[in-house]
Design a protein around this motif. Structure first.
Motif, mmCIF file in Angstrom:
data_model
loop_
_atom_site.group_PDB
_atom_site.id
_atom_site.type_symbol
_atom_site.label_atom_id
_atom_site.label_comp_id
_atom_site.label_asym_id
_atom_site.label_seq_id
_atom_site.Cartn_x
_atom_site.Cartn_y
_atom_site.Cartn_z
ATOM 1 N N ILE A 1 7.301 -3.040 -7.782
ATOM 2 C CA ILE A 1 6.585 -2.681 -6.628
ATOM 3 C C ILE A 1 5.258 -2.189 -7.520
ATOM 4 O O ILE A 1 5.116 -1.064 -8.236
ATOM 5 N N THR A 2 4.063 -2.951 -6.935
ATOM 6 C CA THR A 2 2.790 -2.146 -7.253
ATOM 7 C C THR A 2 2.199 -1.617 -6.025
ATOM 8 O O THR A 2 2.082 -2.403 -5.075
ATOM 9 N N GLU B 1 14.680 3.103 10.541
ATOM 10 C CA GLU B 1 14.751 3.811 11.971
ATOM 11 C C GLU B 1 15.029 5.389 11.771
ATOM 12 O O GLU B 1 14.314 6.169 12.274
ATOM 13 N N LYS B 2 15.997 5.482 10.973
ATOM 14 C CA LYS B 2 16.348 6.837 10.642
ATOM 15 C C LYS B 2 15.205 7.835 9.804
ATOM 16 O O LYS B 2 14.955 8.944 10.140
ATOM 17 N N ARG B 3 14.831 7.073 8.677
ATOM 18 C CA ARG B 3 13.797 7.877 8.025
ATOM 19 C C ARG B 3 12.612 8.128 8.499
ATOM 20 O O ARG B 3 11.939 9.081 8.360
ATOM 21 N N PHE B 4 12.062 7.211 9.456
ATOM 22 C CA PHE B 4 10.886 7.604 10.067
ATOM 23 C C PHE B 4 11.001 7.868 11.397
ATOM 24 O O PHE B 4 9.906 7.683 12.228
ATOM 25 N N ASN B 5 12.293 8.168 12.041
ATOM 26 C CA ASN B 5 12.323 8.861 13.286
ATOM 27 C C ASN B 5 11.802 7.884 14.363
ATOM 28 O O ASN B 5 11.068 8.308 15.442
ATOM 29 N N ALA C 1 -1.803 7.760 7.847
ATOM 30 C CA ALA C 1 -1.489 8.869 8.380
ATOM 31 C C ALA C 1 -0.600 9.690 7.772
ATOM 32 O O ALA C 1 -0.566 10.926 7.711
ATOM 33 N N LEU C 2 0.691 8.983 7.355
ATOM 34 C CA LEU C 2 1.685 9.692 7.042
ATOM 35 C C LEU C 2 1.374 10.338 5.645
ATOM 36 O O LEU C 2 1.789 11.399 5.065
ATOM 37 N N SER C 3 0.652 9.594 4.676
ATOM 38 C CA SER C 3 0.164 9.944 3.401
ATOM 39 C C SER C 3 -0.474 11.309 3.550
ATOM 40 O O SER C 3 -0.472 12.151 2.568
ATOM 41 N N ALA C 4 -1.405 11.484 4.655
ATOM 42 C CA ALA C 4 -2.234 12.549 4.685
ATOM 43 C C ALA C 4 -1.556 13.631 5.711
ATOM 44 O O ALA C 4 -2.089 14.626 5.746
ATOM 45 N N GLY C 5 -0.197 13.485 5.794
ATOM 46 C CA GLY C 5 0.413 14.608 6.560
ATOM 47 C C GLY C 5 0.477 14.504 8.072
ATOM 48 O O GLY C 5 0.699 15.743 8.565
ATOM 49 N N LEU C 6 -0.182 13.693 8.493
ATOM 50 C CA LEU C 6 -0.198 13.745 10.145
ATOM 51 C C LEU C 6 1.080 13.017 10.740
ATOM 52 O O LEU C 6 1.724 12.536 10.131
ATOM 53 N N ASP C 7 1.152 13.603 11.902
ATOM 54 C CA ASP C 7 2.565 13.648 12.519
ATOM 55 C C ASP C 7 2.548 12.469 13.669
ATOM 56 O O ASP C 7 1.600 12.719 14.692
ATOM 57 N N THR D 1 0.921 -1.223 0.147
ATOM 58 C CA THR D 1 0.002 0.149 -0.071
ATOM 59 C C THR D 1 1.021 1.318 0.043
ATOM 60 O O THR D 1 1.813 1.142 0.273
ATOM 61 N N ALA D 2 0.403 2.488 -0.431
ATOM 62 C CA ALA D 2 1.104 3.434 -0.637
ATOM 63 C C ALA D 2 1.644 4.020 0.771
ATOM 64 O O ALA D 2 1.114 3.805 1.896
ATOM 65 N N GLY D 3 2.619 4.897 0.653
ATOM 66 C CA GLY D 3 3.453 5.240 1.803
ATOM 67 C C GLY D 3 4.568 4.903 2.126
ATOM 68 O O GLY D 3 5.108 4.413 1.216
ATOM 69 N N PRO D 4 4.996 4.650 3.512
ATOM 70 C CA PRO D 4 6.012 4.191 3.958
ATOM 71 C C PRO D 4 6.488 2.785 3.509
ATOM 72 O O PRO D 4 7.571 2.214 3.381
ATOM 73 N N TYR D 5 5.374 1.866 3.637
ATOM 74 C CA TYR D 5 5.652 0.418 3.128
ATOM 75 C C TYR D 5 6.168 0.381 1.892
ATOM 76 O O TYR D 5 7.417 -0.139 1.695
ATOM 77 N N ALA D 6 5.734 1.331 0.851
ATOM 78 C CA ALA D 6 6.577 1.215 -0.565
ATOM 79 C C ALA D 6 7.871 1.965 -0.445
ATOM 80 O O ALA D 6 8.595 1.454 -1.319
ATOM 81 N N GLU D 7 7.929 2.947 0.324
ATOM 82 C CA GLU D 7 9.335 3.497 0.431
ATOM 83 C C GLU D 7 10.525 2.681 0.759
ATOM 84 O O GLU D 7 11.564 2.717 0.418
ATOM 85 N N ILE D 8 10.171 2.068 1.998
ATOM 86 C CA ILE D 8 11.128 1.107 2.434
ATOM 87 C C ILE D 8 11.206 -0.187 1.411
ATOM 88 O O ILE D 8 12.407 -0.620 1.230
#
Length: 261
Positions: free
Chosen positions: A56-57, A250-254, A197-203, A32-39
């Motif tokens: 990756i799809t 760990e670094k990318r997503f703090n 949450a991350l895709s929507a800009g939530l912290d 799914t979109a967001g951090p899953y795909a980025e990692i």
């Protein structure tokens, strides 16, 4: 001339036996979109150095990735936890299995209207994911926050009907997981999966409450049962579960996304 060609042909044949050409293994993975795909993209870069091409799809919901995997449009997916996979198998009859643990992506309680759960008023409105496993997961977090009490031992099968105490008389609605961030403009708070949450800009650092590292809701790599011992898939999973990917995550997503290795 003929002797020369014959010799050259024989030499090429010998070389092909000594060092056969090996095409890259191509792995089609769904997420799914967001951090899953980025990692996954980061892990894919590492894998490319070891002869694996990762395709990756990205999907925008939680149902299609298992459909695509079961229909052989994917080789593997990484987007769901084990309870969700078990529920999908039970409901749809998929011949899928998990082969390894992935990351823990904490679900959290978010709000655009309050800064602390202590500010909640009686009759406040809230939303949870409408799929059974993530809905149960959200309700467990509500219970951890002291907002509700569930039937004893209901566990991962919890539903709104299993709430036995609701002192704040919360009005809880069920929404598609991808729509939960948008619900924050209308509701007092919602349980939102971290990728959305991350895709929507939530912290996540500003969440009212997040799951902790002791969560059992880690993602799993799922494959068709017949491919559970596939060498290329196992090799990629090993690359994904490497110190390099752990450090990147760990670094990318703090520290908001947790690893299981």
């Amino acid at each position: 001339m003929k002797r020369t060609l014959k010799f050259a042909g024989a030499a090429l044949a010998i070389l092909s036996l000594i060092a056969p050409a090996k095409a890259s293994d191509v792995i089609r993975i769904g997420t799914t979109a967001g951090p899953y795909a980025e990692i996954l993209r980061y892990a894919g870069d590492l894998a490319s150095k070891q002869g694996i091409t990762l395709k990756i799809t990205e999907f925008t919901d939680y149902t299609v990735p298992n459909v695509a995997l079961s229909q052989d449009d994917l080789d593997i997916n990484l987007f769901q936890h084990q309870p969700y996979l078990d529920n999908q198998i039970a409901q749809r009859g998929y011949d899928l299995v998990s082969i390894a643990k992935g990351i823990i992506v904490p679900i959290g309680l978010y709000s655009n209207k309050i800064n602390n759960l202590s500010e909640l008023k009686t009759g406040a409105s809230a939303a949870i994911p409408n799929d059974p496993s993530n809905g149960a997961r959200a309700l467990q977090l509500f219970e951890k926050a002291g907002l509700i009490k569930l039937k004893p031992d209901v566990g991962i099968k919890a539903t709104i009907a299993d709430i036995i105490d609701n002192p704040k008389r919360l009005k809880i609605v069920e929404l598609d997981a991808a729509q939960l961030p948008r619900s924050l403009n209308d509701l007092d708070f919602s349980a939102v999966n971290l990728n959305y949450a991350l895709s929507a800009g939530l912290d996540p650092k500003k969440a009212l409450l997040l799951e902790s590292a002791d969560s059992n809701w880690n993602l799993v790599f799922a494959v068709r049962a017949k491919n559970k011992d596939n060498a290329a898939l196992k090799k990629f999973v090993e690359i994904y579960r490497s110190p390099e990917v752990k450090e990147f995550t760990e670094k990318r997503f703090n520290g908001t996304i947790l690893t299981t290795w």
